[in-house]
Design a protein around this motif. Structure first.
Motif: not given
Length: 697
Positions: A126-150
């Motif tokens: 949940t923390l990682l997903a919130r930190s992804a807010a405002g990111r774009k493109g590959e930055g958003l994808v990478d951060q979201t996928l890390k959160a989904l792995d958790l």
């Protein structure tokens, strides 16, 4: 006699931990973040008692779950949807507290695989997903996928013990919230490695969660459909259809079946369409998807026949008024008919809805959209010509859509909101001219707000709307409002077709970033720009807004002086270059070519503003520099258009200068006396000026 001796240290520690748990519960129940901070402090004193705590207290290792409890409470109090004053004020501290507690728990010596570890992984996701807010493109994808792995790590623990069944549901909720950023066209593919695992796990949930399971499987089917895996999509759609009892959900599933099975004629949808209403839904979806051809060539029903058949089945000439779902489908038929160019079918549907007394809001809104579009189509060949009638007709249609949008929001139907906003944008495009754009501002602003309220995944449309509203706000001198619109547009992760990318993967940013820069300088009362180009730009903007001609002339001459003093163009200093967020190369505006382009556009602005003020000298001086270099008409389209305008303004300025002397083209040249070198040079200059006028035009 009773034993009055103090309890053993272990019991005292257990009592202190129980009190901390009570404080955590009270903090979340009453929204008091300060209490949660006190609970964290109390937990720290259990581990390492301070000199001010109870005397003779021995260090005690509290339950590892205590850190997880505090982290979960901190995440709840810092949730974006919490709008209480205390929650908003303490949001950064709560986020930091949650991170600290999770780090503390996971940093322990190999925590056991129990529910506490699973919940810690979910909190960290949940923390990682919130930190992804405002990111774009590959930055958003990478951060979201890390959160989904958790989330999947938490799920692995939850599925390994039958006692942790409730954690499967919790994990599915966190997965859904985390993956929402990628549940849109162009991003579905990133969910394919993880979502099937989550979808299989939710099958173990009870019957009371049947609707939730169906919703999750429909989302997975959309992922498979986007990845062109029709068989897998249909498998989960069939599971979802069997699980749900909701009629609206069944309708969505059957229509998605038709779309997913489009290469086989949508037969999967036909098999599940048991009642008459679902059969008509299938017929409409086949037209929308393109399964039913626009022109069958006499070899079967075409789109017009299919839509007419739906109208006849849903709205018979005699009998009781149809129910709300049927009337909403009639409204959709009018929109699909307009999409296919079948105006007569659309009129027939609108007339049927007009006769119904209790039509639902969604149907009324869709009919209003169709009426607005039909009114514009009645213009015929004049629909795209800039006449007073065309402008007034389009503005009237936009006013109608603005009112319809209010009803669409009340209908609580995102698809209807999207329909209104898309149509409003298409009808407004021809009036997006500087002199009349402001008349369409209200409906554009309403569309941007409506899409923002429903968290619409149509990011590209939203970015366009925010940009146009910002331009209208700038024209009205509402700089703070314009800055807010620009920031919203820049925060959106909009995507474009890779084939249409010329220079930027986010092409609107080349308009948004300069506008943001101008607005920040205009609103800054104390921080003066350092670059000469920025100083000149600020002076040019002041000249553009100046009311008095004398002040405008003075400001333009000052800007000319600033630009004449700059040295040769070069790459910007390293400390001024912004780090690319999308793993792209450095933004071209920071390179030598970008600096030259920036200066050329400033000179072009000076020229055009000067010409509108009839400042011939400044016009000609600025024009010479603005058109000195040739630019790519594809990647530098805006500048090339400006150069064309500059050439026209320069030619007009020179023509009027010649006209004042009575020497404009078409007039005879003055006679030259033999041997008079001065007269000869004057005539040569006159011929040269006439040639430049003609070449400019």
């Amino acid at each position: 006699p009773p034993d009055l001796s103090p309890p053993p240290p272990q019991l005292r520690s257990m009592s202190a931990e129980r009190k901390i748990r009570e404080v955590i519960g009270r903090a979340t129940a009453t929204c008091q973040p300060q209490l949660l901070l006190e609970a964290y402090k109390g937990m720290g004193q259990l581990v390492a008692p301070s000199a001010h705590s109870e005397p003779n207290r021995q260090p005690h290792n509290p339950s590892p779950e205590l850190s997880v409890l505090i982290a979960e409470a901190a995440l709840e109090l810092s949730a974006p949807e919490r709008t209480e004053d205390e929650a908003v004020a303490f949001r950064p501290q709560m986020q930091e507290l949650a991170d600290r507690c999770i780090t503390r728990f996971l940093g322990a010596v190999k925590p056991p695989k129990n529910q506490a570890l699973s919940r810690a992984f979910l909190a960290q996701a949940t923390l990682l997903a919130r930190s992804a807010a405002g990111r774009k493109g590959e930055g958003l994808v990478d951060q979201t996928l890390k959160a989904l792995d958790l989330v999947l790590k938490a799920l692995e623990i939850a599925t390994g013990d039958a006692r942790y069944g409730f954690l499967v549901y919790n994990a599915s909720v966190v997965y859904w919230r985390t993956s929402r950023a990628l549940q849109r066209k162009g991003c579905y593919k990133h969910l394919l490695p993880s979502m099937p695992t989550m979808a299989e796990a939710v099958k173990a949930l009870g019957d009371e969660d049947a609707e939730w399971k169906a919703k999750f499987w429909v989302a997975l089917a959309r992922v498979y459909d986007d990845c062109e895996e029709a068989d897998n999509a249909l498998k989960y759609l069939n599971d979802a259809f069997d699980a749900t009892e909701d009629d609206e959900c069944k309708t969505e599933i059957v229509r998605l079946m038709v779309h997913a099975d489009r290469n086989r004629g949508g037969a999967a949808g036909d098999k599940r369409a048991a009642d008459e209403m679902l059969k008509q839904q299938v017929a409409v979806q086949k037209v929308r998807t393109g399964i039913t051809p626009d022109d069958a060539g006499g070899k079967g029903p075409n789109a017009e026949d299919a839509l007419n058949g739906v109208l006849e089945a849903l709205v018979p000439e005699e009998g009781d008024e149809p129910e709300a779902p049927a009337l909403k489908l009639v409204g959709e038929v009018t929109r699909v008919a307009m999409l296919k160019g079948l105006a007569e079918v659309a009129k027939k549907g609108c007339e049927a809805l007009r006769k119904c007394k209790d039509a639902p809001l969604a149907a009324v809104v869709l009919a209003d959209c169709t009426h607005a579009e039909l009114n514009v189509l009645q213009l015929g060949d004049e629909a795209d010509k800039y006449t007073e009638r065309m402008v007034n007709t389009r503005l009237a249609a936009l006013d109608r859509l603005d009112k319809a949008l209010i009803s669409a929001a009340r209908a609580d139907d995102p698809s209807v909101v999207h329909e209104v906003c898309c149509l409003a944008w298409n009808l407004a495009l021809p009036v997006m001219q500087p002199n009349i754009r402001r008349k369409a501002k209200r409906v554009l602003q309403s569309c941007a707000k409506a899409l923002e309220d429903i968290f619409s995944p149509m990011h590209s449309l939203r970015a366009h709307l925010h940009l146009e509203v910002a331009r209208c706000d700038v024209a009205d001198d509402l700089y703070a409002a314009a800055s807010s619109q620009v920031n919203k547009a820049l925060a959106l992760d909009y995507q474009v077709d890779p084939e249409s990318i010329v220079e930027y993967r986010r092409p609107l940013d080349k308009h948004l970033n300069p506008l943001q820069k101008k607005l920040s300088m205009k609103m800054s009362l104390y921080a003066a720009p350092e670059r000469p180009e920025d100083k000149a730009m600020l002076v040019v903007e002041q000249a553009r807004e100046a009311k008095e001609a004398s002040l405008r002339a003075t400001l333009l001459e000052r800007a000319v002086g600033m630009l004449l003093k700059v040295g040769p163009a070069a790459d910007r200093p390293v400390e001024e270059i912004q780090t690319p967020e999308l793993k792209e190369e450095v933004d071209p505006v920071f390179l030598e070519r970008g600096v030259r382009k920036e200066r050329a556009m400033l000179w072009a602005d000076i020229c055009l503003i000067a010409w509108r003020s009839q400042l011939s000298k400044v016009t000609r001086q600025a024009a010479e520099v603005a058109i000195a270099d040739e630019w790519d008409p594809v990647s530098d389209r805006d500048l090339v258009i400006q150069q064309a305008q500059v050439l026209f303004a320069n030619a007009e300025a020179r023509y009027l200068d010649l006209r004042k002397k009575g020497s404009e083209p078409g007039k005879p040249l003055p006679e030259v006396k033999a041997g008079n070198q001065q007269q000869q040079q004057a005539v040569e200059h006159l011929v040269s000026e006439r040639g430049r006028v003609l070449s400019g035009f």
